[in-house]
Structure formats: C-alpha cells, structure tokens
Design a protein around this motif. Structure first.
Motif, PDB file in Angstrom:
ATOM      1  N   ALA A  16     -34.153 -39.107  13.593  1.00 53.47           N
ATOM      2  CA  ALA A  16     -32.993 -40.255  14.002  1.00 53.47           C
ATOM      3  C   ALA A  16     -32.219 -40.696  12.811  1.00 53.47           C
ATOM      4  CB  ALA A  16     -33.974 -41.632  14.039  1.00 53.47           C
ATOM      5  N   GLY A  17     -30.930 -40.672  13.220  1.00 52.83           N
ATOM      6  CA  GLY A  17     -29.550 -40.950  12.427  1.00 52.83           C
ATOM      7  C   GLY A  17     -28.829 -39.950  12.399  1.00 52.83           C
ATOM      8  N   GLY A  18     -29.160 -38.644  13.058  1.00 58.88           N
ATOM      9  CA  GLY A  18     -28.119 -37.478  12.817  1.00 58.88           C
ATOM     10  C   GLY A  18     -27.863 -36.823  11.850  1.00 58.88           C
ATOM     11  N   SER A  19     -26.590 -36.850  11.127  1.00 54.56           N
ATOM     12  CA  SER A  19     -26.549 -36.175  10.008  1.00 54.56           C
ATOM     13  C   SER A  19     -26.416 -37.183   8.675  1.00 54.56           C
ATOM     14  CB  SER A  19     -24.858 -35.790   9.789  1.00 54.56           C
ATOM     15  OG  SER A  19     -24.058 -36.698  10.069  1.00 54.56           O
ATOM     16  N   ARG A  20     -27.079 -38.455   9.045  1.00 55.30           N
ATOM     17  CA  ARG A  20     -27.195 -39.340   7.942  1.00 55.30           C
ATOM     18  C   ARG A  20     -28.816 -39.898   7.967  1.00 55.30           C
ATOM     19  NH1 ARG A  20     -21.840 -39.352   8.665  1.00 55.30           N
ATOM     20  NH2 ARG A  20     -20.624 -39.627   6.721  1.00 55.30           N
ATOM     21  N   SER A  21     -29.371 -39.105   8.798  1.00 59.74           N
ATOM     22  CA  SER A  21     -30.876 -39.201   9.039  1.00 59.74           C
ATOM     23  C   SER A  21     -31.764 -39.376   7.688  1.00 59.74           C
ATOM     24  CB  SER A  21     -31.497 -38.382   9.916  1.00 59.74           C
ATOM     25  OG  SER A  21     -32.796 -38.256   9.888  1.00 59.74           O
ATOM     26  N   VAL A  22     -32.367 -40.607   7.492  1.00 58.35           N
ATOM     27  CA  VAL A  22     -33.311 -40.554   6.265  1.00 58.35           C
ATOM     28  C   VAL A  22     -34.529 -39.617   6.522  1.00 58.35           C
ATOM     29  CG1 VAL A  22     -34.756 -42.304   4.937  1.00 58.35           C
ATOM     30  CG2 VAL A  22     -32.465 -42.886   5.720  1.00 58.35           C
ATOM     31  N   CYS A  81     -27.262 -27.651  15.048  1.00 54.05           N
ATOM     32  CA  CYS A  81     -27.032 -28.233  16.043  1.00 54.05           C
ATOM     33  C   CYS A  81     -26.028 -29.570  15.868  1.00 54.05           C
ATOM     34  CB  CYS A  81     -28.277 -29.385  16.605  1.00 54.05           C
ATOM     35  SG  CYS A  81     -29.373 -27.810  17.634  1.00 54.05           S
ATOM     36  N   LEU A  82     -26.001 -30.349  14.435  1.00 59.82           N
ATOM     37  CA  LEU A  82     -25.121 -31.175  14.197  1.00 59.82           C
ATOM     38  C   LEU A  82     -23.889 -30.359  13.893  1.00 59.82           C
ATOM     39  CD1 LEU A  82     -27.240 -33.049  11.457  1.00 59.82           C
ATOM     40  CD2 LEU A  82     -26.797 -33.773  13.805  1.00 59.82           C
ATOM     41  N   GLN A  83     -23.644 -29.393  13.317  1.00 60.96           N
ATOM     42  CA  GLN A  83     -22.241 -28.652  13.076  1.00 60.96           C
ATOM     43  C   GLN A  83     -21.793 -28.342  14.444  1.00 60.96           C
ATOM     44  OE1 GLN A  83     -23.838 -25.727   9.979  1.00 60.96           O
ATOM     45  NE2 GLN A  83     -21.955 -26.575   8.877  1.00 60.96           N
ATOM     46  N   ALA A  84     -22.593 -27.943  15.529  1.00 62.75           N
ATOM     47  CA  ALA A  84     -21.896 -27.393  16.694  1.00 62.75           C
ATOM     48  C   ALA A  84     -21.162 -28.616  17.700  1.00 62.75           C
ATOM     49  CB  ALA A  84     -23.105 -26.501  17.404  1.00 62.75           C
ATOM     50  N   GLN A  86     -20.256 -31.040  16.682  1.00 59.77           N
ATOM     51  CA  GLN A  86     -18.920 -31.826  16.276  1.00 59.77           C
ATOM     52  C   GLN A  86     -18.775 -30.961  14.852  1.00 59.77           C
ATOM     53  OE1 GLN A  86     -15.989 -32.735  15.492  1.00 59.77           O
ATOM     54  NE2 GLN A  86     -16.595 -34.264  16.912  1.00 59.77           N
ATOM     55  N   MET A  87     -17.479 -29.934  15.011  1.00 61.42           N
ATOM     56  CA  MET A  87     -17.366 -29.165  13.966  1.00 61.42           C
ATOM     57  C   MET A  87     -16.758 -29.756  12.638  1.00 61.42           C
ATOM     58  SD  MET A  87     -16.385 -25.833  15.864  1.00 61.42           S
ATOM     59  CE  MET A  87     -16.424 -25.009  14.299  1.00 61.42           C
ATOM     60  N   LYS A  88     -15.947 -31.087  12.807  1.00 54.47           N
ATOM     61  CA  LYS A  88     -15.691 -31.733  11.706  1.00 54.47           C
ATOM     62  C   LYS A  88     -16.766 -32.860  10.719  1.00 54.47           C
ATOM     63  CE  LYS A  88     -10.808 -31.291  12.688  1.00 54.47           C
ATOM     64  NZ  LYS A  88      -9.646 -31.823  13.033  1.00 54.47           N
ATOM     65  N   ASP A  89     -17.960 -32.532  11.145  1.00 54.45           N
ATOM     66  CA  ASP A  89     -18.958 -33.565  10.758  1.00 54.45           C
ATOM     67  C   ASP A  89     -19.272 -33.103   9.290  1.00 54.45           C
ATOM     68  OD1 ASP A  89     -21.155 -35.156   9.876  1.00 54.45           O
ATOM     69  OD2 ASP A  89     -22.239 -34.907  11.843  1.00 54.45           O
ATOM     70  N   ALA A  90     -18.458 -33.754   8.296  1.00 49.35           N
ATOM     71  CA  ALA A  90     -18.530 -33.374   6.783  1.00 49.35           C
ATOM     72  C   ALA A  90     -19.881 -33.625   6.329  1.00 49.35           C
ATOM     73  CB  ALA A  90     -17.501 -34.322   6.132  1.00 49.35           C
ATOM     74  N   ALA A  91     -20.719 -34.708   6.711  1.00 47.16           N
ATOM     75  CA  ALA A  91     -21.990 -34.683   6.335  1.00 47.16           C
ATOM     76  C   ALA A  91     -23.033 -33.684   6.736  1.00 47.16           C
ATOM     77  CB  ALA A  91     -22.510 -36.200   6.997  1.00 47.16           C
ATOM     78  N   ALA A  94     -22.354 -30.826   4.409  1.00 47.83           N
ATOM     79  CA  ALA A  94     -22.848 -30.831   3.301  1.00 47.83           C
ATOM     80  C   ALA A  94     -24.576 -30.704   3.433  1.00 47.83           C
ATOM     81  CB  ALA A  94     -23.102 -32.390   2.891  1.00 47.83           C
ATOM     82  N   LEU A  95     -25.269 -31.142   4.641  1.00 43.50           N
ATOM     83  CA  LEU A  95     -26.490 -30.658   4.834  1.00 43.50           C
ATOM     84  C   LEU A  95     -26.756 -29.215   4.949  1.00 43.50           C
ATOM     85  CD1 LEU A  95     -27.558 -33.613   7.299  1.00 43.50           C
ATOM     86  CD2 LEU A  95     -28.514 -33.348   4.994  1.00 43.50           C
ATOM     87  N   ASN A  96     -26.002 -28.564   5.624  1.00 36.43           N
ATOM     88  CA  ASN A  96     -25.999 -27.157   5.935  1.00 36.43           C
ATOM     89  C   ASN A  96     -26.027 -26.490   4.568  1.00 36.43           C
ATOM     90  OD1 ASN A  96     -25.897 -24.551   7.366  1.00 36.43           O
ATOM     91  ND2 ASN A  96     -23.875 -24.375   6.182  1.00 36.43           N
ATOM     92  N   ASP A  97     -25.047 -26.814   3.519  1.00 33.08           N
ATOM     93  CA  ASP A  97     -25.159 -26.424   2.449  1.00 33.08           C
ATOM     94  C   ASP A  97     -26.577 -26.423   1.531  1.00 33.08           C
ATOM     95  OD1 ASP A  97     -23.729 -24.890  -0.183  1.00 33.08           O
ATOM     96  OD2 ASP A  97     -24.377 -26.906  -1.105  1.00 33.08           O
ATOM     97  N   ARG A  98     -27.130 -27.696   1.758  1.00 32.72           N
ATOM     98  CA  ARG A  98     -28.531 -27.904   1.117  1.00 32.72           C
ATOM     99  C   ARG A  98     -29.651 -27.166   1.716  1.00 32.72           C
ATOM    100  NH1 ARG A  98     -31.578 -33.792   0.291  1.00 32.72           N
ATOM    101  NH2 ARG A  98     -33.469 -33.014  -0.817  1.00 32.72           N
ATOM    102  N   VAL A  99     -29.547 -26.937   2.944  1.00 32.28           N
ATOM    103  CA  VAL A  99     -30.516 -26.083   3.633  1.00 32.28           C
ATOM    104  C   VAL A  99     -30.237 -24.650   3.258  1.00 32.28           C
ATOM    105  CG1 VAL A  99     -31.231 -25.308   5.840  1.00 32.28           C
ATOM    106  CG2 VAL A  99     -30.661 -27.535   5.606  1.00 32.28           C
ATOM    107  N   LYS A 100     -29.171 -24.292   3.314  1.00 34.70           N
ATOM    108  CA  LYS A 100     -28.821 -22.827   2.750  1.00 34.70           C
ATOM    109  C   LYS A 100     -29.286 -22.518   1.422  1.00 34.70           C
ATOM    110  CE  LYS A 100     -26.363 -20.606   5.871  1.00 34.70           C
ATOM    111  NZ  LYS A 100     -26.671 -21.492   7.194  1.00 34.70           N
TER     112      LYS A 100
END
Length: 603
Positions: A16-22, A81-84, A86-91, A94-100
């Motif tokens: 829950a919360g999308g790219s800002r999910s706790v 999924c979050l990036q796909a 909405q390609m301009k989702d900056a958050a 950032a999460l993608n970088d952390r997962v990588k």
C-alpha cells in the motif's frame, strides 16, 4: 451478464502506498539486514579457513539464499511496475536504485556462497545433495551454480564487479529508461468535428499507431517515430556502447571468448541447439517471403515497408473491446484447461492487468512475478487491435507458468527466458488457432490468418534480425565505440538479410527504439523468443493429438523448466532431441502451415 473487468492494475494489494509505501520500505530493510547477516556468516567461514563447510552451514546458507531471492524478485517486480505505469515517478526511480544496490549486494553474497559450494569435496557434495530433504529439490540448480563458479573470476573480483555494475552497467540500462521518458511524438488527429488538432503521445501510445489500418497514418507515424529516435540517437548510442563495453570487458577478464556463452548458459541450452534452430528457421523463410509478397499485392504496394509488415488486412481494423477480448481468451483457455481459464479469470477480476491506454506509460508489454505474494502483474497498453488480444493471451501464458510453480522452492522457480516464452506463445496459439477455426466470414478469416502468420514473421525474421544485429554489433564493439550512424547501418544490413530482401523502407533506428537491446539482466534478449515460439509449436502439435489429457502433462513440463536443460526437458516430456534440426524443421513446418491457407484464400 458480461463482466466489466478493471483495466488498471492493483498494486496496493502488494504494498500500500505505491512509490511511497512504508510497507515496501520495511520489506527492503528486512532484505538488507538478511543479506548483511548472510554475508557476515560467509565471510566468517572464509576467514576460519575451513576447506569443507559443514552440512548444517550449507543447509542454513541455502535456506537464507532462497528466502532473500524470493523477496528480491518481488521487490524488483514492484519497482518495475511503478516505473512502467508512470515513467516520471521520481520516487519509483529512487526505489529502483535501492533495489539494484540490494541486488548487487546479494550477488556479492551469492559469489561467496558459490565459493563455499566449491570448497565442498566431491564425495561430501554428492552425499549432501542426495540426503538433505530440503536441498534435494534444488540439487540441479546448486550443481549448476557450482560448475558456473569454476569459470568465473575469483570471488572477491566477481563481488567487486557486481558492486561496480550498479552505477555502471545497470546504471546505463536505467539511463535508457530516462531517455524513453523524455521522448515526445507529435501527431495530428481529427477531433471528431472535422478539425485537425495536434497531440503529443508517449512511446507506448505511438507504437500502437504503427499498426493502424490506414497507411497514411502508419507512414506519418513511422516518419515521426524515426525522427524522434534520430534525435535521441547519440544518447542511445552512448548508452548501448557503455552497456556492451562493460559486458565485453567482464567476459574478457573471465576468459570467455564468445558473447554467446553467457546467454546460452542462462537459457540452459547448447550452441548446437541454437544452430539447429536457426538452420530450420532459414529453411522456412522462403514461404514467408511468398506471404509478404502477397500481402504487398493486397495492400496495393509494390513492396512492403517496415511499417506495412504488421498492417492489418480485412476486418482486423475493427476494435475489440477489452471485456470482449477477455471473454474470447477465457473461452479458448477453458477448452484446453479449466485450471488455466480459472487462473486467468482471477487475473482479470482482481486487477492484475494494467491495460489502460493513457499517457505516461512505457511502451511494450510484460508479465512480472510476485512470488512471495503468489501473484503476478501484466503490463500493456490495450487499444483494441487483434495484436493486442494476442499480447494479452501471451502475457497470461507467462502468468500461468509462474502460477504452477509458486509452491516450488525459490531456486527451482528460476526458469530461463526461452522456456518462459514457450508458455506464453503456447497460450497465444490456443487463442489464435481456435478463433481462426471458428471464423466463417472470409474477410474475418483473412484478417485472423494475417495476424497469426505475422507472429511467424516476427519470430523467423524480426527476432533473427535482432540476433544478427547484436552479434555483429558486439564483434564491432570490441574494436571501440560504434557511432549511431554505424549502428543504423548494422541494423539495416541485418533487416535486409533477416527479411530475405523483401522489405522496401527499413527501420534503421530500431536499435534505438527497442528496449530489449538495453536490458542488463539478460544479455542477447532475442533468440529465446524464437526458441519459445518453435518449441511451443512442437508442444502444441502434441496437445492437438492428445486433447484435454495433455493439460496435466503440460503443467508437469512447466514445473520442470527451472530444474533441467532444455535438451533434457524436451527428451523427458516430448521424447525429442533439440540439438538436431529434425524437431525444429517439423515445428517450423507446423508454424508455416497457415501460409498455404492464406495464399489459397487470396489467390
């Protein structure tokens, strides 16, 4: 009463919360802590100098690896999924970088784990795999890891390479997503009242227009498509050069002379199998040339241009509503397997599919797994074409493949792309073949035949073009950076050969617009598609002979895809050899049967 299915996926049910999910941040923190703990345990074992790790430790480490793997796959899928969407989702970026970064750390731990696997003497190793109840189900994968580790750099160097890849190798792959998010395509459309208005479309929306039934629309779209990718040419060239340069340098340090070594190993297939497959493909192309020449006649053209190859014929220009497409797919799936149909209906009903046609989405389609949750998500942009219906069935085939493997150990779920494409293409065939047989109207039958044969063109010619381009590009890249003009020339040459000279205007900037050339998870993301297509043709032939009784055998085959080479898989479940042309020739013949019907229908 017809069911109205949601066209936007539900990611909230996952985190829950999308790219800002706790909850997702907590998931990542848990993964990070477990990776640190595993790395520490492996480092301590190494410092103690024990040559043969105890069975208890091997069991403990294997359990930890599987637990982390499950959650890493889930996290990577969520961010993707979050990036796909909405390609301009900056958050999300950032999460993608952390997962990588976490993935790199995990790969470092895996390298240390592999070192411990190497330390076990052969007798103790064999005994452990045979006697441990928790390890026996993944013995093939552990053996595979142990053998692969023997051909790599020393563990410390492999770990360093994995860490540097985050901001280097994978960083360039992520940069390509940034390029795609910035591309802008301008089109002119009728606003419905006779007035022409200009609109800006995303790459995903624009790609759908390339298969429009009106040639004037396709021509204008293709011209704008090429213009914009030409504009991005230098950036794309830098990106693909850096990705390939990193890969080639790592191969060189490992002592690997062939760029095919890694992708073949990942796909668990031999070069002999690859060669036998391409031999059968080349032999089958003349029939497809006849189809393409006839299609040019039907379209009133002397020769097909690139954007004409996928142009619809007959009544295929009609729009198929999303809910109608769902019902068509479910009906055909149910005729083959009630389990496949029930699963697919759940995916439609519970919002596992992102199909809405809207701005901001990345182009293309994919299916991604959430193995911890036992779910999948499908991404595409649905505009109502016959091709869209096929894509939807295709991605549901992927989803079902994961579904039947969810109860297996995480390491046993790591099946390769070539067999993944087998499941998806098989599902696509179930739908296209059944719908074609049910068609009674000549124009409808022609349209469906054309769409079905176009799949063969894609796998025999388009994918072969990508294979020729990439293998030649990598050979040229060994000599230094390749300019975007050179890349376009390599692409045109590959298209000329792969399409047997049948094309008029080609697509020189295909190398820039195609995401697959920029993926860093899997090198040479091309030949597995053709493998999957032809292998599924062979499986489909067996399914037609055996009828509904084959459904259980099919599931058994899918469940084995993560636990053996493709040669052994085919021998066990189909009784055929893949490293000889015979099977592939028969599969190619089945795939091309529709061409004869098409030529007769349009004579």
């Amino acid at each position: 009463m017809k069911t109205a299915y949601p066209q936007s996926w539900d990611l909230e049910a996952l985190y829950a919360g999308g790219s800002r999910s706790v909850a997702f941040l907590q998931e990542l923190s848990g993964i990070e802590a477990d990776i640190e703990a595993l790395s520490q345990q492996l480092a301590e074992a190494k410092s103690e100098g024990a040559e043969a790790p105890a069975v208890e430790l091997l069991n403990k480490w294997t359990a930890a690896v599987q637990s982390i793997l499950l959650r890493i796959r889930q996290s990577d899928s969520f961010v993707g999924c979050l990036q796909a969407q909405q390609m301009k989702d900056a958050a999300a970026n950032a999460l993608n970088d952390r997962v990588k970064t976490l993935s790199a750390k995990f790969n470092g731990a895996l390298t240390a784990f592999d070192e411990q696997l190497l330390n076990a003497n052969d007798a103790a190793w064999t005994s452990w795999l045979q006697t441990s109840e928790t390890v026996a189900p993944v013995a093939f994968v552990l053996n595979e890891r142990r053998e692969a580790a023997k051909e790599k750099l020393p563990p410390s160097q492999e770990a360093l390479a994995a860490e540097l890849a985050v901001d280097g190798y994978h960083g360039w792959g992520d940069f390509y997503n940034t390029i795609v998010s910035r591309v802008r395509f301008e089109v002119t459309e009728d606003d419905g009242s006779g007035n022409e208005v200009k609109k800006q479309l995303s790459a995903g929306q624009m790609s759908n227009r390339l298969t429009n039934s009106k040639r004037a629309v396709r021509e204008a779209t293709f011209e704008e498509w090429e213009r914009e990718w030409n504009e991005q040419g230098d950036l794309c060239a830098d990106t693909i050069n850096r990705i390939s340069g990193f890969r080639l340098k790592l191969y060189e340090k490992r002592g690997w002379g062939s760029v095919l070594k890694e992708p073949l190993a990942i796909n668990r297939m031999s070069e002999a199998t690859l060669s036998a497959m391409w031999e059968a493909v080349t032999e089958g192309k003349p029939k497809l040339v006849k189809y393409l020449e006839r299609k040019a006649e039907l379209l009133g053209l002397k020769q097909l241009d690139w954007h004409d190859v996928g142009a619809p014929l007959g009544s295929s220009h009609k729009v198929v509503p999303y809910d109608d497409a769902a019902q068509i797919i479910l009906e055909q799936f149910r005729a083959f397997s009630p389990d496949l149909a029930d699963f697919s209906e759940k995916a439609f009903r519970e919002g596992w599919i992102e199909a809405e046609d809207r701005p901001g989405k990345r182009p293309g389609g994919f299916c991604t797994a959430f193995p911890k949750s036992g779910q999948t998500r499908i991404f595409m942009t649905y505009s109502g074409t016959a091709s869209n219906v096929s894509t939807l069935a295709h991605e549901l085939g992927h989803a079902y493949h994961q579904h039947v493997m969810n109860d297996l150990p995480p390491l046993a779920q790591e099946y390769a792309m070539n067999v993944a494409e087998t499941a998806s293409t098989f599902a696509e065939m179930i739908v296209s073949d059944s719908v074609l047989k049910a068609a009674t109207d000549r124009s409808e039958k022609l349209a469906l035949l054309d769409d079905k044969i176009h799949s063969a063109v894609s796998f025999f010619m388009d994918i072969h073009c990508r294979f020729l381009f990439e293998t030649r590009f990598y050979e040229r890249r060994k000599q230094g950076m390749v300019t975007h003009e050179e890349l376009s020339k390599l692409m045109e040459d590959a298209q000329e050969e792969a399409f047997s000279g049948v094309l008029g205007e080609k697509h020189p900037y295909f190398w820039a617009s195609k995401l697959h050339f920029y993926l860093t998870d899997v090198p040479l993301y091309n030949f597995p598609y053709t493998f999957g297509y032809l292998f599924s043709c062979g499986i489909y032939a067996v399914a037609k002979k055996e009828g509904s009784s084959f459904a259980d055998r099919y599931v058994a085959l899918l469940r084995d895809t993560g636990l053996m080479t493709v040669e052994d898989l085919a021998q066990k479940h189909l009784g055929v050899r893949l490293d000889e042309p015979g099977f592939w020739r028969e599969a190619a013949q089945l795939a091309l049967e529709d061409v004869d019907t098409f030529l007769e229908l349009t004579r």
